[in-house]
Scaffold this motif. Structure first.
Motif, PDB file in Angstrom:
ATOM      1  N   LEU A 106       3.922  -1.000  13.732  1.00 38.55           N
ATOM      2  CA  LEU A 106       2.515  -0.580  13.209  1.00 38.55           C
ATOM      3  C   LEU A 106       1.110  -0.574  14.525  1.00 38.55           C
ATOM      4  CD1 LEU A 106       3.569  -2.184  10.827  1.00 38.55           C
ATOM      5  CD2 LEU A 106       2.189  -1.089   9.700  1.00 38.55           C
ATOM      6  N   ILE A 165       3.193   4.320  12.756  1.00 36.66           N
ATOM      7  CA  ILE A 165       3.862   3.393  12.000  1.00 36.66           C
ATOM      8  C   ILE A 165       5.275   4.107  12.021  1.00 36.66           C
ATOM      9  CG2 ILE A 165       4.607   3.223   9.352  1.00 36.66           C
ATOM     10  CD1 ILE A 165       1.542   4.045   8.743  1.00 36.66           C
ATOM     11  N   THR A 200      -0.611   2.472   4.441  1.00 43.97           N
ATOM     12  CA  THR A 200      -0.266   0.543   4.876  1.00 43.97           C
ATOM     13  C   THR A 200      -1.350  -0.190   3.292  1.00 43.97           C
ATOM     14  OG1 THR A 200      -2.353   1.078   6.096  1.00 43.97           O
ATOM     15  CG2 THR A 200       0.096   0.997   7.470  1.00 43.97           C
ATOM     16  N   THR A 201      -2.236   0.578   2.780  1.00 48.13           N
ATOM     17  CA  THR A 201      -2.958  -0.326   1.799  1.00 48.13           C
ATOM     18  C   THR A 201      -2.417  -0.064   0.632  1.00 48.13           C
ATOM     19  OG1 THR A 201      -4.638   0.118   2.836  1.00 48.13           O
ATOM     20  CG2 THR A 201      -4.707  -0.919   0.700  1.00 48.13           C
ATOM     21  N   LYS A 202      -1.697  -1.218   0.129  1.00 46.49           N
ATOM     22  CA  LYS A 202      -1.104  -1.419  -1.617  1.00 46.49           C
ATOM     23  C   LYS A 202      -1.932  -0.305  -2.271  1.00 46.49           C
ATOM     24  CE  LYS A 202       1.028  -4.390  -4.968  1.00 46.49           C
ATOM     25  NZ  LYS A 202       1.327  -5.866  -5.264  1.00 46.49           N
ATOM     26  N   LEU A 257       8.757  -2.784   2.196  1.00 44.55           N
ATOM     27  CA  LEU A 257       8.427  -1.489   1.222  1.00 44.55           C
ATOM     28  C   LEU A 257       8.838  -1.134   0.367  1.00 44.55           C
ATOM     29  CD1 LEU A 257       6.719   1.832   1.733  1.00 44.55           C
ATOM     30  CD2 LEU A 257       8.720   2.183   3.368  1.00 44.55           C
ATOM     31  N   ALA A 273       2.023  -4.175   5.358  1.00 48.45           N
ATOM     32  CA  ALA A 273       1.811  -3.474   6.732  1.00 48.45           C
ATOM     33  C   ALA A 273       2.063  -4.834   7.930  1.00 48.45           C
ATOM     34  CB  ALA A 273       1.000  -2.775   6.610  1.00 48.45           C
ATOM     35  N   GLU A 274       2.751  -5.069   8.292  1.00 47.13           N
ATOM     36  CA  GLU A 274       3.320  -5.710   8.969  1.00 47.13           C
ATOM     37  C   GLU A 274       4.312  -5.331  10.075  1.00 47.13           C
ATOM     38  OE1 GLU A 274       2.081  -9.862   8.092  1.00 47.13           O
ATOM     39  OE2 GLU A 274       4.194 -10.629   7.739  1.00 47.13           O
ATOM     40  N   ILE A 298       3.777  -3.626  -0.266  1.00 53.46           N
ATOM     41  CA  ILE A 298       3.680  -2.898   0.679  1.00 53.46           C
ATOM     42  C   ILE A 298       3.152  -3.711   1.268  1.00 53.46           C
ATOM     43  CG2 ILE A 298       1.552  -1.272   2.161  1.00 53.46           C
ATOM     44  CD1 ILE A 298       3.843   0.462   0.465  1.00 53.46           C
ATOM     45  N   TYR A 337      -4.470   6.334   8.295  1.00 56.44           N
ATOM     46  CA  TYR A 337      -3.367   5.105   8.014  1.00 56.44           C
ATOM     47  C   TYR A 337      -3.485   4.614   7.311  1.00 56.44           C
ATOM     48  CZ  TYR A 337      -1.254   1.692  10.933  1.00 56.44           C
ATOM     49  OH  TYR A 337      -0.757  -0.109  11.499  1.00 56.44           O
ATOM     50  N   TYR A 390       8.469  -2.195   7.563  1.00 55.35           N
ATOM     51  CA  TYR A 390       8.275  -1.518   8.801  1.00 55.35           C
ATOM     52  C   TYR A 390       8.311  -2.212  10.171  1.00 55.35           C
ATOM     53  CZ  TYR A 390       4.331  -0.573   5.249  1.00 55.35           C
ATOM     54  OH  TYR A 390       3.807  -0.055   4.160  1.00 55.35           O
TER      55      TYR A 390
END
Length: 247
Positions: free
Chosen positions: A172, A178, A135-137, A158, A152-153, A150, A131, A169
């Protein structure tokens, strides 16, 4: 072309004077000419087997040309979606991990014929780690080998592969799910697919289930290859690296 036995190289040309929509590919005239000198064997080969190969290439070219023209005629619209029409596309996936289901006209943003793509892939990673890769740049940039945006919220942006892929996104659930609005740059303007990634723990592994709805019919194969080659295969390579490189 080169004559295999002697290694001699010869230059010539292939001319197709009557290529049009009115003519069948098998009826097209194909003229082969060659500069003065030897090499009649090569010329004769081009007139026989070479002609067959040229016509095969023409079929592919005309099919791609018509598809591109058709997509070019579809303009973005904010008008209400009309009545859905059935499409008779048959599933083209031939493995358990990579299958396509035929769909009715799914319309997402722009009214065009679309299909749904279903894929499953096993990763040697716990679900929370997998995951994080999505979701982590820093991790996205590692497997994509490109700068990325990225956020991620919910509602976050994206952008990957130098802008070739972009989206947002929309849902999540950490380590579980996702959901994205997702598009390729070559798609009609304002058209997005919906991508749902579901993470299923399986001992030390995780099964990733991908459902991608609203993919333009003409982009079915390229979209599947994008996820397989640019996402899944690159993530497998990233997971094989020493653990400290993942941090």
């Amino acid at each position: 072309g080169t004559v295999k036995e002697s290694g001699e190289k010869h230059k010539g040309s292939v001319e197709i004077p009557n290529l049009s929509e009115e003519n069948e590919v098998d009826d097209t005239e194909i003229n082969v000419s060659k500069k003065k000198g030897e090499g009649d064997v090569l010329k004769d080969l081009m007139r026989t087997e070479g002609t067959t190969k040229v016509r095969e290439a023409l079929r592919d070219y005309l099919k791609a040309l018509k598809t591109e023209f058709t997509l070019g005629m579809i303009l973005p619209t904010k008008a209400p979606v009309g009545q859905e029409l059935p499409t008779e596309r048959k599933p083209s996936g031939n493995t358990v991990q990579d299958s396509v289901s035929p769909q009715s006209l799914d319309t997402v943003g722009v009214k065009i014929p679309t299909v749904r793509i279903l894929m499953r892939e096993m990763f040697n990673s716990p679900a929370d780690e997998l995951y994080s890769i999505f979701t982590t740049k820093e991790l996205v940039q590692k497997f994509s080998k490109c700068p990325a945006v990225i956020e991620a919220e919910k509602g976050g942006k994206l952008q990957m592969f130098e802008g070739c892929v972009s989206g947002e996104y929309t849902e999540l659930v950490p380590s579980q799910r996702i959901v994205l609005k997702w598009r390729c740059r070559s798609w009609p303007d304002e058209h997005y697919a919906t991508v749902a990634l579901t993470f299923q723990d399986a001992a030390a592994q995780t099964e990733l289930q991908l459902e991608c709805t609203g993919v333009p019919v003409a982009a079915e194969e390229s979209t599947r290859q994008c996820w397989k080659k640019q996402y899944f295969e690159e993530i497998h390579l990233l997971l094989q690296q020493p653990q400290d490189s993942m941090e």
